[in-house]
Enzyme design. Structure first.
Site, short mmCIF file in Angstrom:
data_model
loop_
_atom_site.label_atom_id
_atom_site.label_comp_id
_atom_site.label_asym_id
_atom_site.label_seq_id
_atom_site.Cartn_x
_atom_site.Cartn_y
_atom_site.Cartn_z
N ARG A 138 19.02 22.94 20.16
CA ARG A 138 18.16 22.19 21.07
C ARG A 138 17.87 22.96 22.37
O ARG A 138 17.49 22.37 23.37
CB ARG A 138 18.83 20.86 21.44
N CYS A 157 -0.86 28.86 27.88
CA CYS A 157 -1.15 29.57 26.62
C CYS A 157 0.15 29.79 25.86
O CYS A 157 0.35 29.24 24.80
CB CYS A 157 -1.87 30.88 26.91
N ARG A 183 -0.38 28.83 21.98
CA ARG A 183 -1.48 28.08 21.38
C ARG A 183 -2.71 28.96 21.19
O ARG A 183 -3.52 28.74 20.29
CB ARG A 183 -1.86 26.87 22.24
N GLN A 185 -4.45 33.17 22.14
CA GLN A 185 -4.24 34.49 22.75
C GLN A 185 -5.45 35.39 22.62
O GLN A 185 -6.00 35.59 21.52
CB GLN A 185 -3.04 35.20 22.15
N ASP A 186 -5.86 35.95 23.76
CA ASP A 186 -6.84 37.03 23.83
C ASP A 186 -6.08 38.29 23.46
O ASP A 186 -5.33 38.84 24.25
CB ASP A 186 -7.38 37.08 25.26
N HIS A 224 -7.23 35.72 18.74
CA HIS A 224 -8.65 36.02 18.68
C HIS A 224 -9.03 37.31 19.41
O HIS A 224 -8.37 37.72 20.37
CB HIS A 224 -9.47 34.85 19.24
N TYR A 226 -12.39 38.76 21.29
CA TYR A 226 -13.70 38.38 21.82
C TYR A 226 -14.78 39.34 21.35
O TYR A 226 -14.51 40.52 21.07
CB TYR A 226 -13.66 38.35 23.35
#
Length: 282
Positions: A138, A157, A183, A185-186, A224, A226
């Site tokens: 935990r 992020c 969640r 990321q560039d 991702h 860009y």
């Protein structure tokens, strides 16, 4: 060659070859000129780094390790949400006139809760549990607090760290591992920055509780690239891969709150040329 380079190149190639595009969709980020910032993305990327083997810094280009550590200290040690406590300017876009980024990151780590052992914030509870009940399942921190999202200038992020202790047969010390959940990321701008940050955090915590830093497992829900980064990524992953640097901490520091960036020791860091003027979507 650096294993971090191998993982990074494989991840980027997979995104470019097998990812899906957001082009034409309604997206939040925009470029400085107002153009929508579309991406090629891959869902559910998981990379595993073993700090007992090497430190996971890219050699394709330099990662500013002391600056990465400075941001870690800002969040988890200073527990600050004000950019005036940070030496870099990476958060300037999201700060208000007072320097605050709202109830985000360090603000959440510093929130205290009541336990039978006393009042503790998130980081103090991690350190306490690792010393007192190291095999607990935990032990974690979480900055994605729904009640406060409306008062954050940017949603977190990299939002959750789960610590897990293992016992290696024949070793006198326990091994401390971490799962980092992210969640979004560039990949070009932030991937190795985040990896190195949380590798350093894992090293700091392990040294503070008398353990060995083991595996860092990085889980990215939306990894991702860009649209304006694609050519930069293609060039970057074509570069020669070099041996990983040796990165350690000053062994005399055993208090988590005693570390400074001066305690990060970086040796033999050879790398390719820096990538300049990367466009950042906001």
């Amino acid at each position: 060659m650096s294993k971090a380079d191998e993982l990074f190149c494989a991840m980027c190639a997979d995104i470019l070859e097998n990812g899906t595009t957001t082009e034409g969709q309604k997206v939040r980020p925009h470029w400085e000129d107002g153009t929508p910032a579309y991406t090629i993305k891959q869902f559910g990327v998981v990379n595993r780094y073993d700090l007992r083997e090497e430190f996971p810094a890219l050699t394709l280009r330099r990662t500013a390790l002391k600056s990465a550590m400075d941001e870690v200290l800002w969040i988890y040690q200073k527990k600050s949400n004000n950019i005036h406590d940070l030496h870099s300017h990476i958060w300037d876009e999201w700060a208000d006139e007072t320097g605050s980024i709202g109830k985000a990151y360090g603000y959440q780590i510093g929130q205290k809760s009541h336990y039978p052992q006393g009042d503790m914030d998130q980081m103090d509870k991690v350190l306490y549990d690792l010393r007192e009940t190291p095999f607990s399942r935990r032990i974690m921190t979480n900055t994605y607090v729904f009640a406060d999202l409306s008062e954050m200038n940017l949603y977190p992020c990299a939002y959750s760290c789960t610590y897990n202790v293992t016992q290696t047969p024949g070793s006198d010390k326990l091994t401390l591992n971490m799962v980092l959940n992210q969640r979004s990321q560039d990949v070009l701008a932030a991937n190795n920055w985040n990896v190195c940050q949380y590798a350093i955090l894992l090293m700091m915590v392990a040294q503070s509780v008398g353990m060995i830093a083991g595996q860092l497992v990085h889980v990215i829900a939306d990894a991702h690239i860009y649209d304006r980064h694609i050519d930069i990524i293609r060039e970057l992953i074509s570069r020669p891969k070099l041996a990983a640097p040796r990165v350690s901490l000053n062994p005399e520091v055993t208090d988590f709150y005693g570390f400074t960036t001066d305690d990060l020791i970086v040796e033999n860091y050879e790398h390719g040329p820096q990538v300049r003027n990367i466009p950042i979507a906001v």
